[in-house]
Design an enzyme around this catalytic site. Sequence first.
Site, PDB file in Angstrom:
ATOM      1  NE  ARG A  71      -6.885 -12.407   9.491  1.00  0.00           N
ATOM      2  CZ  ARG A  71      -6.070 -11.372   9.316  1.00  0.00           C
ATOM      3  NH1 ARG A  71      -5.512 -11.153   8.150  1.00  0.00           N
ATOM      4  NH2 ARG A  71      -5.787 -10.560  10.314  1.00  0.00           N
TER       5      ARG A  71
ATOM      6  CG  ASP B  65      -7.750  -8.186   8.797  1.00  0.00           C
ATOM      7  OD1 ASP B  65      -6.732  -7.863   8.151  1.00  0.00           O
ATOM      8  OD2 ASP B  65      -8.052  -7.647   9.871  1.00  0.00           O
TER       9      ASP B  65
ATOM     10  CG  ASP C 187      -1.958   1.001   1.305  1.00  0.00           C
ATOM     11  OD1 ASP C 187      -2.246   1.642   0.284  1.00  0.00           O
ATOM     12  OD2 ASP C 187      -2.498   1.245   2.400  1.00  0.00           O
TER      13      ASP C 187
HETATM   14  P1  5GP Z   1       1.937  -0.384   3.846  1.00  0.00           P
HETATM   15  O1  5GP Z   1       2.386  -0.772   2.454  1.00  0.00           O
HETATM   16  O2  5GP Z   1       0.987   0.772   3.802  1.00  0.00           O
HETATM   17  O3  5GP Z   1       3.050  -0.194   4.804  1.00  0.00           O
HETATM   18  O4  5GP Z   1       1.109  -1.508   4.528  1.00  0.00           O
HETATM   19  C1  5GP Z   1       0.646  -2.593   3.929  1.00  0.00           C
HETATM   20  C2  5GP Z   1      -0.204  -3.306   4.942  1.00  0.00           C
HETATM   21  O5  5GP Z   1      -1.407  -2.571   5.213  1.00  0.00           O
HETATM   22  C3  5GP Z   1      -0.620  -4.621   4.379  1.00  0.00           C
HETATM   23  O6  5GP Z   1       0.280  -5.644   4.689  1.00  0.00           O
HETATM   24  C4  5GP Z   1      -1.989  -4.813   5.002  1.00  0.00           C
HETATM   25  O7  5GP Z   1      -1.825  -5.421   6.254  1.00  0.00           O
HETATM   26  C5  5GP Z   1      -2.524  -3.415   5.202  1.00  0.00           C
HETATM   27  N1  5GP Z   1      -3.396  -3.028   4.075  1.00  0.00           N
HETATM   28  C6  5GP Z   1      -3.153  -2.107   3.133  1.00  0.00           C
HETATM   29  N2  5GP Z   1      -4.158  -2.015   2.253  1.00  0.00           N
HETATM   30  C7  5GP Z   1      -5.078  -2.929   2.646  1.00  0.00           C
HETATM   31  C8  5GP Z   1      -6.375  -3.324   2.130  1.00  0.00           C
HETATM   32  O8  5GP Z   1      -6.878  -2.845   1.121  1.00  0.00           O
HETATM   33  N3  5GP Z   1      -7.011  -4.304   2.805  1.00  0.00           N
HETATM   34  C9  5GP Z   1      -6.509  -4.881   3.930  1.00  0.00           C
HETATM   35  N4  5GP Z   1      -7.232  -5.823   4.517  1.00  0.00           N
HETATM   36  N5  5GP Z   1      -5.296  -4.533   4.446  1.00  0.00           N
HETATM   37  C10 5GP Z   1      -4.591  -3.567   3.807  1.00  0.00           C
END
Ligand code: 5GP
Length: 172
Positions: free
Chosen positions: A163, A157, A101
């Site tokens: 999940r 989740d 993300d």
């Molecule tokens: P980032 O890249 O922002 O550091 O974090 C990624 C983490 O945020 C992922 O591993 C996940 O746990 C959570 N995350 C980001 N986008 C989503 C989404 O659309 N759905 C879910 N369930 N978790 C997300």
Amino acid sequence: MADTIEVLIPEEQIDTRIRELAKQIDSEYAGKSVTLFVTLKGACFFACELAKRMTVPIFMEYIQAASYEGTSSTGTITMKLDVPDDAVAGKHVIIVEDVIDTGRTLAAVKDLMQARNPASLAVCSLLDKHECRVVPFEGDYIGFSIGNDFVVGYGLDWDQKYRNLPYIGIVR
Ligand code: 5GP
Ligand code: MG
């Protein structure tokens, strides 16, 4: 009232794409053993399906990162579950993630792992929300690029729910 889940990526499409990823990784790591670093909790569904379709020898390890928001705007990433140094040093490591993300988590985890001298280090993520990046980060193996929607299913989740959906969906 029950939530409505709109299917974004159906199960068959995920299955097909995981087979392709497994084949690609197999050919690029031919003759080597690979250690999959599965990021809990979300990536475990994806990692198992990927591992079952790979033919190079694999080892599985499990890691979990936690982010703490301090007084500054950037969150600090710490390892809630880590592996010993010798699980990394000299090994061909592929970090397996559910979704990239902002890129913060994986950028930090990759730096931590790189400092422990793996033979090689790559990142494989089922999903990539590229337009949401806050820090620059590129995955090496990506299942699907998706837009800026909050998705659930296939390990992902929403408040620990959904999940076990066999597809990727959007909560409406
Ligand atoms: P980032 O890249 O922002 O550091 O974090 C990624 C983490 O945020 C992922 O591993 C996940 O746990 C959570 N995350 C980001 N986008 C989503 C989404 O659309 N759905 C879910 N369930 N978790 C997300
Ligand atoms: Mg995650």
